[in-house]
Write a protein that holds these residues in place. Structure first.
Motif, mmCIF file in Angstrom:
data_model
loop_
_atom_site.group_PDB
_atom_site.id
_atom_site.type_symbol
_atom_site.label_atom_id
_atom_site.label_comp_id
_atom_site.label_asym_id
_atom_site.label_seq_id
_atom_site.Cartn_x
_atom_site.Cartn_y
_atom_site.Cartn_z
ATOM 1 N N SER A 56 31.632 1.583 4.505
ATOM 2 C CA SER A 56 32.508 0.706 5.293
ATOM 3 C C SER A 56 33.422 -0.050 4.329
ATOM 4 C CB SER A 56 31.687 -0.313 6.095
ATOM 5 O OG SER A 56 30.941 -1.121 5.201
ATOM 6 N N CYS A 57 34.409 -0.734 4.916
ATOM 7 C CA CYS A 57 35.230 -1.632 4.092
ATOM 8 C C CYS A 57 34.377 -2.829 3.669
ATOM 9 C CB CYS A 57 36.442 -2.092 4.901
ATOM 10 S SG CYS A 57 37.521 -3.214 4.027
ATOM 11 N N THR A 58 33.481 -3.241 4.559
ATOM 12 C CA THR A 58 32.559 -4.334 4.237
ATOM 13 C C THR A 58 31.804 -4.003 2.950
ATOM 14 O OG1 THR A 58 32.310 -4.795 6.590
ATOM 15 C CG2 THR A 58 30.576 -5.634 5.140
ATOM 16 N N MET A 61 33.990 -4.047 -0.157
ATOM 17 C CA MET A 61 34.275 -5.389 -0.689
ATOM 18 C C MET A 61 33.042 -6.008 -1.339
ATOM 19 S SD MET A 61 37.113 -7.123 1.743
ATOM 20 C CE MET A 61 36.269 -6.892 3.275
ATOM 21 N N THR A 82 40.950 -13.924 9.076
ATOM 22 C CA THR A 82 40.491 -12.585 8.689
ATOM 23 C C THR A 82 39.129 -12.333 9.314
ATOM 24 O OG1 THR A 82 40.020 -11.070 6.847
ATOM 25 C CG2 THR A 82 39.496 -13.378 6.479
ATOM 26 N N PHE A 83 38.603 -11.159 9.018
ATOM 27 C CA PHE A 83 37.302 -10.733 9.539
ATOM 28 C C PHE A 83 36.194 -11.344 8.674
ATOM 29 C CE2 PHE A 83 34.206 -7.193 10.387
ATOM 30 C CZ PHE A 83 34.200 -7.300 11.758
ATOM 31 N N SER A 85 33.788 -10.100 7.162
ATOM 32 C CA SER A 85 33.412 -9.325 5.960
ATOM 33 C C SER A 85 34.160 -9.783 4.713
ATOM 34 C CB SER A 85 33.711 -7.843 6.170
ATOM 35 O OG SER A 85 32.997 -7.366 7.264
ATOM 36 N N ASP A 154 42.116 -6.906 0.523
ATOM 37 C CA ASP A 154 41.407 -6.384 1.690
ATOM 38 C C ASP A 154 42.439 -5.604 2.496
ATOM 39 O OD1 ASP A 154 40.345 -5.899 4.167
ATOM 40 O OD2 ASP A 154 39.395 -7.861 4.400
ATOM 41 N N ALA A 156 41.833 -3.293 4.622
ATOM 42 C CA ALA A 156 41.095 -2.635 5.714
ATOM 43 C C ALA A 156 42.044 -1.964 6.704
ATOM 44 C CB ALA A 156 40.226 -3.657 6.443
ATOM 45 N N GLN A 157 43.189 -2.647 6.961
ATOM 46 C CA GLN A 157 44.061 -2.186 8.044
ATOM 47 C C GLN A 157 45.312 -1.469 7.547
ATOM 48 O OE1 GLN A 157 44.860 -5.517 10.642
ATOM 49 N NE2 GLN A 157 42.787 -6.280 10.530
ATOM 50 N N HIS A 180 36.807 2.624 9.804
ATOM 51 C CA HIS A 180 36.058 2.319 11.031
ATOM 52 C C HIS A 180 36.796 2.938 12.216
ATOM 53 C CE1 HIS A 180 34.988 -0.431 14.423
ATOM 54 N NE2 HIS A 180 33.785 -0.340 13.865
ATOM 55 N N LYS A 183 40.359 1.915 13.194
ATOM 56 C CA LYS A 183 41.473 1.979 12.238
ATOM 57 C C LYS A 183 42.312 3.245 12.431
ATOM 58 C CE LYS A 183 40.160 -1.887 10.377
ATOM 59 N NZ LYS A 183 39.013 -2.206 11.231
ATOM 60 N N GLY A 190 33.266 3.866 7.842
ATOM 61 C CA GLY A 190 33.564 4.371 6.503
ATOM 62 C C GLY A 190 34.522 3.440 5.795
ATOM 63 N N TYR A 322 41.089 -12.668 15.776
ATOM 64 C CA TYR A 322 40.022 -13.300 14.986
ATOM 65 C C TYR A 322 39.770 -14.743 15.411
ATOM 66 C CZ TYR A 322 41.084 -9.717 11.373
ATOM 67 O OH TYR A 322 41.298 -8.569 10.681
HETATM 68 C C1 LIG Z 1 40.661 -7.499 7.480
HETATM 69 C C2 LIG Z 1 39.377 -6.746 7.652
HETATM 70 N N1 LIG Z 1 38.525 -6.661 6.630
HETATM 71 C C3 LIG Z 1 37.377 -5.978 6.736
HETATM 72 C C4 LIG Z 1 37.013 -5.340 7.896
HETATM 73 C C5 LIG Z 1 35.695 -4.627 7.968
HETATM 74 O O1 LIG Z 1 35.858 -3.228 7.985
HETATM 75 P P1 LIG Z 1 34.598 -2.280 8.183
HETATM 76 O O2 LIG Z 1 34.266 -2.290 9.646
HETATM 77 O O3 LIG Z 1 35.049 -0.930 7.720
HETATM 78 O O4 LIG Z 1 33.515 -2.800 7.357
HETATM 79 C C6 LIG Z 1 37.855 -5.406 8.995
HETATM 80 C C7 LIG Z 1 37.475 -4.745 10.240
HETATM 81 O O5 LIG Z 1 38.114 -4.787 11.250
HETATM 82 C C8 LIG Z 1 39.080 -6.112 8.878
HETATM 83 O O6 LIG Z 1 39.936 -6.212 9.899
#
Ligand SMILES: Cc1ncc(COP(=O)(O)O)c(C=O)c1O
Length: 382
Positions: A56-58, A61, A82-83, A85, A154, A156-157, A180, A183, A190, A322
């Motif tokens: 994941s992006c989580t 990071m 932001t998210f 994560s 980050d 992610a998007q 994810h 996305k 992923g 958010y």
């Molecule tokens: C800015 C941002 N960072 C991180 C994430 C987390 O991504 P992931 O679900 O792949 O862990 C998201 C998910 O929407 C996001 O919008």
């Protein structure tokens, strides 16, 4: 299924065959054949120095935060908008978030406010590229250089968004992407950590492989591997990498289809923007967006809430976006009050993210636009 959900993951048609091939290969773990093909393609298309596919992006990071060598008590500057994560990655290392406000034009970190948040303990800046709009990465990297800080973008998007011609994630030392299902490119769950600083690449491989030097064994440089560092299982199974490859190969087509949705939204909302009733995203001339998402900022919170309610009645599902991190339960544990990050706090009550998915360009867009048009007329009587 609702008529217009917030998101539907896209299928290019090649996923099934690739996934079956990966399954039949009997080589299912991370960094196998499909991962290698994804990595090669991402490097070729976007010029990334090194790419590590993650669950994941989580996770990317979290891996990046270890690689940045964050220590308890270190401070990290990130947007509050932001998210979770983005913050968790650094808080898990014992670091302290310093929440920065956003520029309402893009909802990205307001670069003019970063320097006043820098203290002796600041180590890292983590900007995001909200809805695929690139943050002002050159300005952020310049500040980081001046104060000897690291930057982890980050992203992610923002796969396939460009800033002054450079792909997002291509210029910061570290960048994290999400694959994810929500996305532009998805393999369900992923991500990827991009490491552009050559000095950090070898250690990144150790962290990804549970803190072992297995990567050196695979390269024939060691006969046995052992525990040499921190780490975790930051690997994407090759079965999911197969799905991801099917998507990366078609990224240009995916982004082109999504551009149709962006145009339709601008056509619908522009007249309201011109009257000062709504605020639309501003795309500076030097960027190229990947059409990940679209946001609208209403003049008042009640009008935003009415929009969400009335569109919902038509089975069209925008989303309120958010909840700011600084005023959330965790943010308050770090001593934040809502008024500490005022622009974010205000806009979070007035913003919506509109339904946005690749198939929408061909299926449901007319219904979505006309439904929203009716709702806007009800709210604004014009
Ligand atoms: C800015 C941002 N960072 C991180 C994430 C987390 O991504 P992931 O679900 O792949 O862990 C998201 C998910 O929407 C996001 O919008």
């Amino acid at each position: 299924m609702p008529k217009i959900p917030f998101n539907i993951p896209y299928l290019t048609g090649a996923e099934e065959a690739y996934m079956l091939d990966a399954l039949r290969s009997r080589a299912h773990c991370g960094n196998r054949a499909y991962a290698e093909r994804c990595i090669a393609l991402l490097k070729e298309k976007y010029g990334f120095h090194a790419v590590f596919l993650t669950p994941s992006c989580t996770a990317a990071m979290e891996m990046g935060a270890i690689l940045a060598d964050l220590q308890p008590g270190d401070e990290v500057i990130l947007p509050s908008y932001t998210f979770s994560s983005t913050a968790n990655a650094i808080v898990l290392r014992g670091a302290i978030p310093a929440f920065c406000d956003v520029d309402p034009a893009t909802m990205n970190i307001d670069v003019s406010l970063i320097e006043e948040l820098i203290t002796e303990r600041t180590r890292l800046i983590v900007p995001i590229d909200y809805t695929g709009i690139p943050c002002d990465i050159d300005a952020i990297l310049a500040i980081a250089k001046k104060y000897n800080l690291l930057v982890m973008q980050d992203a992610a998007q923002s796969i396939h968004s460009f800033y002054k011609g450079t792909p997002c994630g291509g210029s910061a030392p570290l960048a994290a992407f999400s694959f994810h299902e929500s996305k532009n490119l998805s393999c369900g769950e992923g991500g990827a950590l991009v490491v552009n600083d050559p000095a950090l690449v070898e250690r990144a491989a150790f962290l990804q492989e549970k803190g072992t030097d297995r990567s050196l064994v695979l390269k024939g440089l060691r006969s046995k591997y052992g525990w040499i560092d921190l780490g975790s299982s930051f690997l994407l199974s090759d079965i999911l990498a197969a799905v991801l490859l099917a998507q990366i190969e078609r990224v240009d087509e995916i982004v082109a289809k999504r551009a149709v949705v962006t145009s339709a939204y601008f056509n619908l909302f522009d007249p309201y923007g011109e009257q000062g009733l709504l605020q639309l995203p501003a795309y500076p001339d030097h960027i190229q967006v990947n059409h990940h998402a679209f946001f609208v900022i209403f003049d008042t919170a009640p009008n935003r809430d009415t929009f969400l309610k009335l569109t919902g009645q038509k089975e069209i599902y925008p989303y309120s976006g958010y909840v700011p991190l600084h005023s959330s339960r965790m943010g308050r544990k770090f001593g934040y009050e809502p008024e500490d990050v005022p622009v974010t706090e205000d806009i979070a009550k007035r913003i919506v993210r509109l339904p946005f998915y690749t198939d929408l360009s061909e299926n449901g867009l007319d219904y979505c636009i006309s439904g929203m048009q009716t709702v806007l007329e009800q709210i604004y009587h014009c």
